[in-house]
Scaffold this motif. Structure first.
Motif, PDB file in Angstrom:
ATOM      1  N   SER A 140      16.172  27.059  27.441  1.00  0.00           N
ATOM      2  CA  SER A 140      16.469  26.434  28.729  1.00  0.00           C
ATOM      3  C   SER A 140      15.702  27.204  29.778  1.00  0.00           C
ATOM      4  O   SER A 140      14.709  27.860  29.487  1.00  0.00           O
ATOM      5  CB  SER A 140      17.971  26.476  28.993  1.00  0.00           C
ATOM      6  OG  SER A 140      18.375  27.827  29.151  1.00  0.00           O
ATOM      7  N   ASP A 141      16.182  27.159  31.033  1.00  0.00           N
ATOM      8  CA  ASP A 141      15.515  27.951  32.071  1.00  0.00           C
ATOM      9  C   ASP A 141      16.158  29.334  32.217  1.00  0.00           C
ATOM     10  O   ASP A 141      15.779  30.109  33.077  1.00  0.00           O
ATOM     11  CB  ASP A 141      15.497  27.199  33.410  1.00  0.00           C
ATOM     12  CG  ASP A 141      16.858  26.653  33.793  1.00  0.00           C
ATOM     13  OD1 ASP A 141      17.805  26.749  32.971  1.00  0.00           O
ATOM     14  OD2 ASP A 141      16.986  26.119  34.907  1.00  0.00           O
TER      15      ASP A 141
ATOM     16  N   TYR B 178      15.651  21.931  23.625  1.00  0.00           N
ATOM     17  CA  TYR B 178      15.130  22.160  24.967  1.00  0.00           C
ATOM     18  C   TYR B 178      16.019  21.474  26.004  1.00  0.00           C
ATOM     19  O   TYR B 178      16.331  20.282  25.869  1.00  0.00           O
ATOM     20  CB  TYR B 178      13.689  21.644  25.087  1.00  0.00           C
ATOM     21  CG  TYR B 178      12.727  22.461  24.239  1.00  0.00           C
ATOM     22  CD1 TYR B 178      12.159  23.632  24.748  1.00  0.00           C
ATOM     23  CD2 TYR B 178      12.451  22.099  22.924  1.00  0.00           C
ATOM     24  CE1 TYR B 178      11.313  24.416  23.959  1.00  0.00           C
ATOM     25  CE2 TYR B 178      11.613  22.872  22.133  1.00  0.00           C
ATOM     26  CZ  TYR B 178      11.054  24.023  22.664  1.00  0.00           C
ATOM     27  OH  TYR B 178      10.235  24.797  21.887  1.00  0.00           O
ATOM     28  N   GLY B 179      16.413  22.220  27.014  1.00  0.00           N
ATOM     29  CA  GLY B 179      17.299  21.698  28.050  1.00  0.00           C
ATOM     30  C   GLY B 179      16.566  20.828  29.063  1.00  0.00           C
ATOM     31  O   GLY B 179      15.328  20.712  29.034  1.00  0.00           O
TER      32      GLY B 179
ATOM     33  N   SER C 249      14.290  31.509  27.057  1.00  0.00           N
ATOM     34  CA  SER C 249      13.733  30.667  28.112  1.00  0.00           C
ATOM     35  C   SER C 249      12.491  29.959  27.593  1.00  0.00           C
ATOM     36  O   SER C 249      11.665  30.576  26.917  1.00  0.00           O
ATOM     37  CB  SER C 249      13.365  31.527  29.316  1.00  0.00           C
ATOM     38  OG  SER C 249      12.471  30.804  30.148  1.00  0.00           O
ATOM     39  N   SER C 250      12.358  28.672  27.935  1.00  0.00           N
ATOM     40  CA  SER C 250      11.160  27.946  27.500  1.00  0.00           C
ATOM     41  C   SER C 250       9.966  28.319  28.364  1.00  0.00           C
ATOM     42  O   SER C 250       8.857  27.893  28.110  1.00  0.00           O
ATOM     43  CB  SER C 250      11.405  26.435  27.561  1.00  0.00           C
ATOM     44  OG  SER C 250      11.572  26.025  28.897  1.00  0.00           O
ATOM     45  N   PHE C 251      10.214  29.105  29.416  1.00  0.00           N
ATOM     46  CA  PHE C 251       9.124  29.471  30.322  1.00  0.00           C
ATOM     47  C   PHE C 251       8.623  30.895  30.091  1.00  0.00           C
ATOM     48  O   PHE C 251       7.760  31.374  30.797  1.00  0.00           O
ATOM     49  CB  PHE C 251       9.575  29.298  31.775  1.00  0.00           C
ATOM     50  CG  PHE C 251      10.050  27.901  32.087  1.00  0.00           C
ATOM     51  CD1 PHE C 251       9.138  26.867  32.248  1.00  0.00           C
ATOM     52  CD2 PHE C 251      11.404  27.617  32.182  1.00  0.00           C
ATOM     53  CE1 PHE C 251       9.569  25.575  32.520  1.00  0.00           C
ATOM     54  CE2 PHE C 251      11.842  26.319  32.454  1.00  0.00           C
ATOM     55  CZ  PHE C 251      10.928  25.294  32.624  1.00  0.00           C
ATOM     56  N   LYS C 252       9.234  31.594  29.149  1.00  0.00           N
ATOM     57  CA  LYS C 252       8.858  32.989  28.895  1.00  0.00           C
ATOM     58  C   LYS C 252       8.637  33.198  27.408  1.00  0.00           C
ATOM     59  O   LYS C 252       9.129  32.438  26.587  1.00  0.00           O
ATOM     60  CB  LYS C 252       9.999  33.928  29.321  1.00  0.00           C
ATOM     61  CG  LYS C 252      10.241  33.981  30.803  1.00  0.00           C
ATOM     62  CD  LYS C 252      11.293  35.039  31.098  1.00  0.00           C
ATOM     63  CE  LYS C 252      11.729  34.984  32.546  1.00  0.00           C
ATOM     64  NZ  LYS C 252      12.960  35.750  32.767  1.00  0.00           N
ATOM     65  N   GLU C 253       7.942  34.280  27.089  1.00  0.00           N
ATOM     66  CA  GLU C 253       7.701  34.584  25.680  1.00  0.00           C
ATOM     67  C   GLU C 253       8.735  35.555  25.110  1.00  0.00           C
ATOM     68  O   GLU C 253       8.985  35.568  23.915  1.00  0.00           O
ATOM     69  CB  GLU C 253       6.290  35.155  25.486  1.00  0.00           C
ATOM     70  CG  GLU C 253       5.180  34.090  25.451  1.00  0.00           C
ATOM     71  CD  GLU C 253       5.477  32.920  24.518  1.00  0.00           C
ATOM     72  OE1 GLU C 253       5.957  33.147  23.386  1.00  0.00           O
ATOM     73  OE2 GLU C 253       5.240  31.760  24.920  1.00  0.00           O
ATOM     74  N   GLN C 254       9.346  36.380  25.970  1.00  0.00           N
ATOM     75  CA  GLN C 254      10.241  37.430  25.475  1.00  0.00           C
ATOM     76  C   GLN C 254      11.451  36.873  24.722  1.00  0.00           C
ATOM     77  O   GLN C 254      11.917  35.774  25.005  1.00  0.00           O
ATOM     78  CB  GLN C 254      10.804  38.299  26.611  1.00  0.00           C
ATOM     79  CG  GLN C 254       9.792  39.022  27.432  1.00  0.00           C
ATOM     80  CD  GLN C 254       9.523  38.223  28.698  1.00  0.00           C
ATOM     81  OE1 GLN C 254       8.997  37.114  28.617  1.00  0.00           O
ATOM     82  NE2 GLN C 254       9.879  38.779  29.838  1.00  0.00           N
TER      83      GLN C 254
END
Ligand code: ASP
Ligand code: MG
Length: 408
Positions: free
Chosen positions: A176-177, A9-10, A233-238
């Protein structure tokens, strides 16, 4: 023993307690899926930059005190690992933090840009077998004398890949983002398209040539051990981009992306006497300082005099300059010219060399936008041009369009 999964994780993904809980959600999900999980973290948010600025308020060039630079810079990750382990513990999971040295990451002693020599996985394997989640600090290791070293900026991805290789993990996931590799940086090219899969070779070139996303040495290690890297991305599921050994490419889809680097300096050693051994002397001393050079061009000899031009990363500039200046003096060169306002734009794709029209299209697209090409270099999988930094964005947009990359 359960299959081992390495997740990295970034800095943005671990920047706050709330985000650490978001990371914990993902880690716990992987644990529930039956994996033994090793998490590698970067320092929180801008911590590493802030540490650098603190050092710079004391020493104008903090890397001149290399050992202390590494001792300081490695502290950022030591904070994030302990915090993430606490978050996991607070949620009822057994977790244990590991610094680089505790994780058995042995490096050489080239402070600020150390290379991993070996990973002693015994302690890690023991804790994994005990059912603990391991939270390991990215970007750092220990040398044979026991001193802390760092692997270079962005080095946490190298740690993750190295641990995945040493532990023979099922794959290495890098969060990451950013949600993956794109045909170009979407901030410059809004209709850029995400690439679902890349071969190791393509990913290696894209990262070397400025795609960001991950570190080229992380890809190189994964290639050597045939470990898949999943970028997301750690903020998305795709799903993001998978990097693996073979990726089928359509015959007509030979260009995968356009990249740009503005973090390099062009160095020209002018009017060097044309003698055997000259290039070896210059590049030998740079190599000894572990300074990578790129785009090396030597013009044809005129009356026994040559110009040698190449690029180095701006991060290496302060170290490279005295080396080049003294080598130039020794070689009896007339002068050295440094140009910081450059950009290297590249197109990348397997087999580019088999399509000669690609080079012609690239040069004419730049020409049509009145962009002057200062240097050119090519390989099987890439074509790069050095241009003025001010033209970088226009060049990337023009190349993305001329190769029709938004219709992949
Ligand atoms: N914290 C280090 C840096 O910012 C390492 C990393 O994030 O990968 O460069
Ligand atoms: Mg960072």
């Amino acid at each position: 023993m359960k299959p081992i999964l390495v997740q990295k994780y970034g800095g943005t993904s671990v920047a706050s307690i709330e985000r650490l809980h978001n990371v914990a959600d993902r880690v716990i999900k992987a644990v529930k899926e039956g994996y033994a999980v090793v998490v590698v973290t970067s320092a929180q948010g801008d911590t590493t930059d802030e540490l650098f600025e603190k050092a710079r308020s004391i020493l104008p060039d903090p890397k001149s005190a290399k050992r202390e630079y590494d001792a300081l810079m490695a502290t950022g990750e030591k904070i994030s690992i302990a915090l993430l382990a606490m978050v996991l513990i607070s949620r009822g999971h057994d977790a244990i933090s590991y610094t680089g040295s505790q994780a058995g990451i042995l490096t050489d002693s080239k402070y600020t840009k150390a290379r991993i020599l070996d990973v002693d996985t015994r302690k890690l394997r023991y804790d994994l077998a005990e059912g603990r989640v391991i939270v390991a600090a990215g970007f750092q290791g220990v040398d044979r004398d026991g001193w802390t070293t760092t692997l270079g900026r962005g080095g946490s991805d190298i740690t993750a890949s190295a641990l995945a290789c040493a532990l023979d993990a099922v794959r290495c996931e890098i969060f990451s983002d950013v949600d993956g590799f794109y045909t170009a940086d979407p901030r410059w090219v809004p209709d850029a398209i995400k690439l679902d899969a890349l071969s190791y070779d393509e990913a290696l070139e894209l990262t070397h040539l400025g795609a960001g996303i991950t570190h080229p040495r992380a890809v190189e290690l994964a290639r050597q051990h045939n470990i898949e890297i999943h970028i997301g991305s750690s903020f998305k599921e795709q799903a993001g981009t998978v990097i693996k050994s073979e990726v089928p490419v359509e015959a007509e889809r030979h260009i995968r992306g356009v990249t740009c680097r503005t973090d390099e300096v062009k160095i020209s050693v002018l009017e060097v006497p044309d003698q055997p051994g000259i290039a070896a002397k210059l590049f030998g001393s740079l190599a000894q300082a572990r300074i990578s050079v790129d785009m090396v061009i030597q013009n044809m000899s005129r009356r026994g005099i040559n110009d040698i031009t190449f690029t180095v990363s701006k991060a290496d500039y302060s170290e490279a300059k005295p080396i080049v200046d003294s080598a130039a003096a020794e070689m009896k060169a007339k002068t050295v010219d440094y140009d910081e306002d450059i950009a290297k734009v590249s197109i990348v794709g397997g087999g580019i060399a088999d399509f000669p029209e690609v080079a012609a299209q690239m040069f004419s697209a730049l020409g049509e936008h009145s962009i002057n090409i200062k240097m050119i270099s090519s390989s099987e999988v890439k074509l790069s041009c050095v241009i003025a930094e001010a033209d970088a964005k226009t060049a990337v947009q023009a190349l993305h369009q001329v190769f029709n990359l938004s219709n992949s």
